[in-house]
Each structure stands twice: as structure tokens, then as C-alpha cells.
Design a protein around this motif. Sequence first.
Motif, PDB file in Angstrom:
ATOM      1  N   HIS A   1       0.810  -1.222   0.000  1.00 24.30           N
ATOM      2  CA  HIS A   1       0.000   0.000   0.000  1.00 24.30           C
ATOM      3  C   HIS A   1       0.844   1.273   0.000  1.00 24.30           C
ATOM      4  O   HIS A   1       0.524   2.236  -0.701  1.00 24.30           O
ATOM      5  CB  HIS A   1      -0.917   0.000   1.229  1.00 24.30           C
ATOM      6  CG  HIS A   1      -1.995   1.035   1.183  1.00 24.30           C
ATOM      7  ND1 HIS A   1      -3.216   0.814   0.570  1.00 24.30           N
ATOM      8  CD2 HIS A   1      -2.043   2.309   1.654  1.00 24.30           C
ATOM      9  CE1 HIS A   1      -3.956   1.897   0.674  1.00 24.30           C
ATOM     10  NE2 HIS A   1      -3.280   2.827   1.325  1.00 24.30           N
TER      11      HIS A   1
ATOM     12  N   LYS B   1      -0.269  16.771   8.528  1.00 22.56           N
ATOM     13  CA  LYS B   1      -0.773  16.499   7.186  1.00 22.56           C
ATOM     14  C   LYS B   1      -0.540  15.042   6.776  1.00 22.56           C
ATOM     15  O   LYS B   1      -0.698  14.681   5.612  1.00 22.56           O
ATOM     16  CB  LYS B   1      -0.115  17.438   6.170  1.00 22.56           C
ATOM     17  CG  LYS B   1      -0.465  18.910   6.374  1.00 22.56           C
ATOM     18  CD  LYS B   1       0.162  19.777   5.292  1.00 22.56           C
ATOM     19  CE  LYS B   1      -0.205  21.249   5.488  1.00 22.56           C
ATOM     20  NZ  LYS B   1       0.393  22.110   4.431  1.00 22.56           N
TER      21      LYS B   1
ATOM     22  N   ARG C   1      -0.773  11.062   6.072  1.00 24.17           N
ATOM     23  CA  ARG C   1      -1.786  10.088   5.688  1.00 24.17           C
ATOM     24  C   ARG C   1      -2.066   9.191   6.897  1.00 24.17           C
ATOM     25  O   ARG C   1      -1.169   8.951   7.722  1.00 24.17           O
ATOM     26  CB  ARG C   1      -1.291   9.245   4.504  1.00 24.17           C
ATOM     27  CG  ARG C   1      -1.052  10.053   3.247  1.00 24.17           C
ATOM     28  CD  ARG C   1      -0.228   9.270   2.221  1.00 24.17           C
ATOM     29  NE  ARG C   1      -0.955   8.125   1.683  1.00 24.17           N
ATOM     30  CZ  ARG C   1      -0.406   7.266   0.813  1.00 24.17           C
ATOM     31  NH1 ARG C   1       0.856   7.410   0.424  1.00 24.17           N
ATOM     32  NH2 ARG C   1      -1.124   6.249   0.342  1.00 24.17           N
TER      33      ARG C   1
ATOM     34  N   ALA D   1      -3.939   5.493   8.311  1.00 24.90           N
ATOM     35  CA  ALA D   1      -4.512   4.207   7.913  1.00 24.90           C
ATOM     36  C   ALA D   1      -4.554   3.236   9.082  1.00 24.90           C
ATOM     37  O   ALA D   1      -3.696   3.268   9.969  1.00 24.90           O
ATOM     38  CB  ALA D   1      -3.715   3.597   6.763  1.00 24.90           C
TER      39      ALA D   1
ATOM     40  N   LYS E   1      -6.878  -0.023   5.548  1.00 24.25           N
ATOM     41  CA  LYS E   1      -7.959   0.922   5.304  1.00 24.25           C
ATOM     42  C   LYS E   1      -7.405   2.330   5.512  1.00 24.25           C
ATOM     43  O   LYS E   1      -7.159   2.756   6.637  1.00 24.25           O
ATOM     44  CB  LYS E   1      -9.112   0.673   6.281  1.00 24.25           C
ATOM     45  CG  LYS E   1      -9.793  -0.677   6.137  1.00 24.25           C
ATOM     46  CD  LYS E   1     -10.747  -0.702   4.957  1.00 24.25           C
ATOM     47  CE  LYS E   1     -11.583  -1.982   4.955  1.00 24.25           C
ATOM     48  NZ  LYS E   1     -12.567  -2.021   3.851  1.00 24.25           N
ATOM     49  N   GLU E   2      -7.201   3.074   4.421  1.00 23.86           N
ATOM     50  CA  GLU E   2      -6.690   4.435   4.526  1.00 23.86           C
ATOM     51  C   GLU E   2      -7.856   5.422   4.512  1.00 23.86           C
ATOM     52  O   GLU E   2      -8.783   5.309   3.711  1.00 23.86           O
ATOM     53  CB  GLU E   2      -5.721   4.756   3.393  1.00 23.86           C
ATOM     54  CG  GLU E   2      -5.125   6.148   3.515  1.00 23.86           C
ATOM     55  CD  GLU E   2      -4.020   6.444   2.512  1.00 23.86           C
ATOM     56  OE1 GLU E   2      -3.493   7.580   2.523  1.00 23.86           O
ATOM     57  OE2 GLU E   2      -3.676   5.539   1.721  1.00 23.86           O
ATOM     58  N   TRP E   3      -7.773   6.405   5.411  1.00 22.22           N
ATOM     59  CA  TRP E   3      -8.817   7.429   5.521  1.00 22.22           C
ATOM     60  C   TRP E   3      -8.505   8.603   4.603  1.00 22.22           C
ATOM     61  O   TRP E   3      -7.335   8.966   4.431  1.00 22.22           O
ATOM     62  CB  TRP E   3      -8.907   7.926   6.953  1.00 22.22           C
ATOM     63  CG  TRP E   3      -9.316   6.881   7.944  1.00 22.22           C
ATOM     64  CD1 TRP E   3      -8.493   6.030   8.632  1.00 22.22           C
ATOM     65  CD2 TRP E   3     -10.643   6.561   8.352  1.00 22.22           C
ATOM     66  NE1 TRP E   3      -9.222   5.206   9.448  1.00 22.22           N
ATOM     67  CE2 TRP E   3     -10.550   5.512   9.297  1.00 22.22           C
ATOM     68  CE3 TRP E   3     -11.894   7.057   8.014  1.00 22.22           C
ATOM     69  CZ2 TRP E   3     -11.671   4.949   9.914  1.00 22.22           C
ATOM     70  CZ3 TRP E   3     -13.019   6.505   8.623  1.00 22.22           C
ATOM     71  CH2 TRP E   3     -12.901   5.461   9.557  1.00 22.22           C
ATOM     72  N   ASP E   4      -9.553   9.209   4.037  1.00 23.40           N
ATOM     73  CA  ASP E   4      -9.311  10.368   3.167  1.00 23.40           C
ATOM     74  C   ASP E   4      -9.178  11.633   4.016  1.00 23.40           C
ATOM     75  O   ASP E   4      -9.499  11.653   5.206  1.00 23.40           O
ATOM     76  CB  ASP E   4     -10.386  10.508   2.096  1.00 23.40           C
ATOM     77  CG  ASP E   4     -11.779  10.794   2.633  1.00 23.40           C
ATOM     78  OD1 ASP E   4     -11.894  11.522   3.647  1.00 23.40           O
ATOM     79  OD2 ASP E   4     -12.755  10.294   2.059  1.00 23.40           O
ATOM     80  N   ALA E   5      -8.694  12.694   3.393  1.00 30.68           N
ATOM     81  CA  ALA E   5      -8.363  13.929   4.110  1.00 30.68           C
ATOM     82  C   ALA E   5      -9.568  14.540   4.810  1.00 30.68           C
ATOM     83  O   ALA E   5      -9.465  15.025   5.946  1.00 30.68           O
ATOM     84  CB  ALA E   5      -7.744  14.933   3.137  1.00 30.68           C
ATOM     85  N   ALA E   6     -10.729  14.525   4.151  1.00 32.47           N
ATOM     86  CA  ALA E   6     -11.927  15.110   4.752  1.00 32.47           C
ATOM     87  C   ALA E   6     -12.338  14.358   6.010  1.00 32.47           C
ATOM     88  O   ALA E   6     -12.741  14.961   7.013  1.00 32.47           O
ATOM     89  CB  ALA E   6     -13.070  15.120   3.735  1.00 32.47           C
ATOM     90  N   ASP E   7     -12.239  13.042   5.965  1.00 31.14           N
ATOM     91  CA  ASP E   7     -12.583  12.237   7.138  1.00 31.14           C
ATOM     92  C   ASP E   7     -11.625  12.518   8.299  1.00 31.14           C
ATOM     93  O   ASP E   7     -12.042  12.610   9.452  1.00 31.14           O
ATOM     94  CB  ASP E   7     -12.547  10.750   6.796  1.00 31.14           C
ATOM     95  CG  ASP E   7     -13.867  10.248   6.229  1.00 31.14           C
ATOM     96  OD1 ASP E   7     -14.906  10.819   6.574  1.00 31.14           O
ATOM     97  OD2 ASP E   7     -13.839   9.276   5.451  1.00 31.14           O
TER      98      ASP E   7
END
Length: 255
Positions: A139, A207, A209, A211, A226-232
Motif C-alpha cells: 500500500h 498532514k 496520511r 490508515a 484501510k486508509e482514511w481520506d483527508a476530509a474524514d
Amino acid sequence: MQATEPRASESQHWYTRDGVPRYTVIGKNGKERNTTLRDARTENLVPSVTTILNVAAKPALTAWLMNQVLMAALTLPKLTEESDDDYCKRVMQDSKEQGKAAANEGTDIHAAIQGYYEGQVVRAHEQSVQGCVDRLQSHFGNKPWIAERSFGHELGFGGKCDLFTNVGDGIVVDVKSKEFSDPSKVDAYDEHLMQLAAYRVGLGVPKARCANVFVSRSVPGLAVVKEWDAADIDRGWLMFCNLLSFWALKHKYNM
């Protein structure tokens, strides 16, 4: 501030302001004991991220605990002349033992993965460790992971992160073990999101990433990232800040 400490349980949930775990203290009788809220006030300690998160409901955990009780009731026949109260107590005790066994296995898997990233020879749960390593490599690529870095943050919380790297904007990873055999059915929850959002701020990589790596206890070697997006992650940080304020007010604690 960050600190690197020997491996230890985060079960006591307290850190010094500069990020050193403070799980135990020496009591008046000269014996080591768990750190309490009173000790924390005296020593000006900060609560861990997980302690803060414990003030919020965890529906998934509650459902799992209820399921353990139901499974125990299905597998334990009521004894002749056993009262309803005694039977209920026996069912509850059995369900706790099952939960304890699962928790112990998860702790062992976690320790093995930590040991790998600390350069130790893996002698247990080798498939689980390799599955985690392979999924992270696939990943994120080859990264210089730092294991079990602890921190204390000026806002009044501390913690210890499973894995992170400060290369570029950074990456923060939390490892969870759970029972699953179908990767498509592995869910990540808001508590996971809030934990990672707080860790990246605490570690000074705002900032980064974020996961979760879920390692299967059912199928050795199976792991899911499971990687989280920036908005989440931004949403998770705001949720955590509100829980932090609630915790401080509830305990009348000077952060």
C-alpha cells in the motif's frame, strides 16, 4: 514532544507532558501500582488518546460483547437445580473468558508485529506478522517505519502510535486484530478515525496520511489496509477535540 520508550502496555492511559508513558507509580507502601486520576493531577500528567475516546459510545464493541454473552448462553446448558441468577453469572463469566482470550491473542499478535519493526526475530504469529508487513509494503511502498513512538501534546493529551514515518508529509498507522475471513467485510469506525487524527497531530505530522491495518485472527496471514481520506481525518480531529473538552470538563481537569 515525542519520546521513545521500551515496550509497555498503554492500559494505564497516562503520559508526562513531554511524552513519557507513566503507567504506574510507587505507592505509599513502596509497591508499584497503576497510576490513578489523583496521581495524574499531582504529577500534571495528560490522558491518552484512548482514554479520551472511552467517553464516547462504541456500538460495534457493545454489539460484539452482547454476541459473546449470547454465544455463551447457547453453549452452556443450565444445570439441574441451578438458580437463574447463578446461571446468568456463569454465562457472564464464560463470555468474559472468551473475550479475554481474544484480547490476549490480539495483544500477542500486536507485540509480534511491533517486535518485527523494532528489528527483533519473530518467533510467534509469523504469518500474521508477514501479512501485515506485506500489506503495508504493497500500500505505501518501502518506508522507514518507527514503532511505538510516544508523545505528549500541548493541548493536554498523549499517546503511543503503532507505526509512523515522518518522510514527506508523514504516514500514521494503527494496527488492529479482529476475527474476519472476508476482507471486503472489514469495517473501520469513527473511533479508529479519531485515534489516528489525534496521533498525527500529537506526533507533529498534521498532514500525514492515516490508515488502519486490520490483521485477521481467523485466517493467519490475512491483513487489510484501510486508509482514511483527508476530509474524514479533519472530521475525526474535530470530533476528538470535542471529546477532549468533554473529558476535561467531566473530570474538572486542568489541561
